[in-house]
Motif scaffolding. Structure first.
Motif, PDB file in Angstrom:
ATOM      1  N   GLN A 195      50.573  -8.250  58.206  1.00  0.00           N
ATOM      2  CA  GLN A 195      50.612  -7.584  59.349  1.00  0.00           C
ATOM      3  C   GLN A 195      51.981  -8.060  60.007  1.00  0.00           C
ATOM      4  OE1 GLN A 195      49.335  -5.168  60.082  1.00  0.00           O
ATOM      5  NE2 GLN A 195      47.090  -5.121  59.137  1.00  0.00           N
ATOM      6  N   ARG A 224      44.708  -5.167  65.099  1.00  0.00           N
ATOM      7  CA  ARG A 224      44.631  -4.856  66.781  1.00  0.00           C
ATOM      8  C   ARG A 224      46.277  -4.828  67.131  1.00  0.00           C
ATOM      9  NH1 ARG A 224      42.550  -8.081  69.755  1.00  0.00           N
ATOM     10  NH2 ARG A 224      41.818  -9.276  68.059  1.00  0.00           N
ATOM     11  N   ARG A 225      46.389  -3.955  67.949  1.00  0.00           N
ATOM     12  CA  ARG A 225      47.823  -4.189  68.762  1.00  0.00           C
ATOM     13  C   ARG A 225      47.725  -5.020  69.762  1.00  0.00           C
ATOM     14  NH1 ARG A 225      51.864   0.756  69.731  1.00  0.00           N
ATOM     15  NH2 ARG A 225      51.777   0.503  67.322  1.00  0.00           N
ATOM     16  N   TYR A 226      48.922  -5.847  69.983  1.00  0.00           N
ATOM     17  CA  TYR A 226      48.947  -6.948  71.016  1.00  0.00           C
ATOM     18  C   TYR A 226      50.175  -6.620  71.627  1.00  0.00           C
ATOM     19  CZ  TYR A 226      48.760 -11.231  73.725  1.00  0.00           C
ATOM     20  OH  TYR A 226      48.801 -12.031  74.911  1.00  0.00           O
ATOM     21  N   LEU A 272      52.419  -4.596  64.638  1.00  0.00           N
ATOM     22  CA  LEU A 272      51.166  -4.282  65.393  1.00  0.00           C
ATOM     23  C   LEU A 272      51.299  -5.439  66.849  1.00  0.00           C
ATOM     24  CD1 LEU A 272      47.996  -4.768  63.132  1.00  0.00           C
ATOM     25  CD2 LEU A 272      48.995  -2.812  64.577  1.00  0.00           C
ATOM     26  N   SER A 308      43.580  -8.947  62.783  1.00  0.00           N
ATOM     27  CA  SER A 308      42.328  -8.030  62.912  1.00  0.00           C
ATOM     28  C   SER A 308      42.773  -6.779  62.862  1.00  0.00           C
ATOM     29  CB  SER A 308      41.506  -8.494  64.179  1.00  0.00           C
ATOM     30  OG  SER A 308      41.177  -9.798  64.218  1.00  0.00           O
ATOM     31  N   ALA A 343      45.407 -10.929  66.909  1.00  0.00           N
ATOM     32  CA  ALA A 343      45.151  -9.501  66.973  1.00  0.00           C
ATOM     33  C   ALA A 343      45.681  -8.863  65.732  1.00  0.00           C
ATOM     34  CB  ALA A 343      45.884  -9.069  68.199  1.00  0.00           C
TER      35      ALA A 343
END
Length: 218
Positions: free
Chosen positions: A84, A129-131, A106, A127, A124
């Protein structure tokens, strides 16, 4: 026990790699920096057993001059390697940030932000998830109302045609291995999209200015 997140740091400045590694070691023990690199891919490629090959998240900061325009390609390469991507984005224009997001990044944090934001972004991204740091989010939102979406091919085409080193339609066609008529058709569609959004870009200068305002040209 918190899950360990393994990180690769990429930045042209060793000082950034060293200082961020030290901060994470002292303040975020659940994040382990496996390796640092000044470019991507590393010179000589990734050797078997190299820490970079085992990283879960790549944190990409300032790149070398020749690499900077290809930020989206670097993000794509890192994603293909199983990582990522977190981008540290102090100097990147809106165009580059949006291209990085489109390529699969991300999380995006200003390079000057408190390292705690970088740690949160790493968590994030690990996992899935976007941050987006509030400053980055605000910047993207401020341009969203006037931004016309361009495809990857259209972005490359307008960059070649109207970017820092403008090229002729014939040159653009040769570089992209398409016909001159296809280049003209792409430009026509871009103008139509702007017209539908209420912007008059009937000539080259106005089109170039609007593309630059919207972040598609640096």
């Amino acid at each position: 026990m918190a899950t360990l997140t393994r990180v690769l740091l990429i930045d042209r400045h060793q000082l950034l790699i060293d200082s961020l590694s030290q901060w994470l070691l002292m303040n975020a023990p659940e994040i382990r920096v496996l390796a640092g690199a000044s470019s991507w891919p590393p010179e000589g490629g990734i050797a078997q057993g190299d820490g970079a090959a085992k990283a879960d998240v790549a944190v990409v900061g300032e790149l070398h001059g020749s690499e900077a325009p290809n930020l989206s390609g670097i993000v794509t390469s890192l994603r293909a390697s199983g990582m990522q991507v977190v981008l540290l984005a102090d100097r990147q224009p809106v165009m580059a940030i949006n291209s990085a997001l489109d390529a699969g990044a991300l999380a995006i944090v200003p390079k000057s932000a408190d390292p705690g934001h970088t740690a949160a972004a790493i968590h994030a991204a690990a996992s899935g998830r976007r941050y987006l740091h509030p400053d980055i989010k605000g910047m993207l939102e401020s341009t969203a109302s006037t931004r016309v979406e361009l495809s990857v091919r259209e972005r490359r085409l307008v960059e070649l045609y109207l970017g820092p080193t403008p090229r002729s339609i014939r040159d653009v066609a040769e570089l992209l291995a398409i016909s001159e008529q296809t280049v003209k058709s792409h430009l026509h569609r871009v103008r139509q999209r702007y017209a539908a959004a209420g912007f008059n870009v009937g000539n080259i200068i106005s089109l170039q200015e609007q593309l630059r305002k919207d972040g598609w040209l640096s």
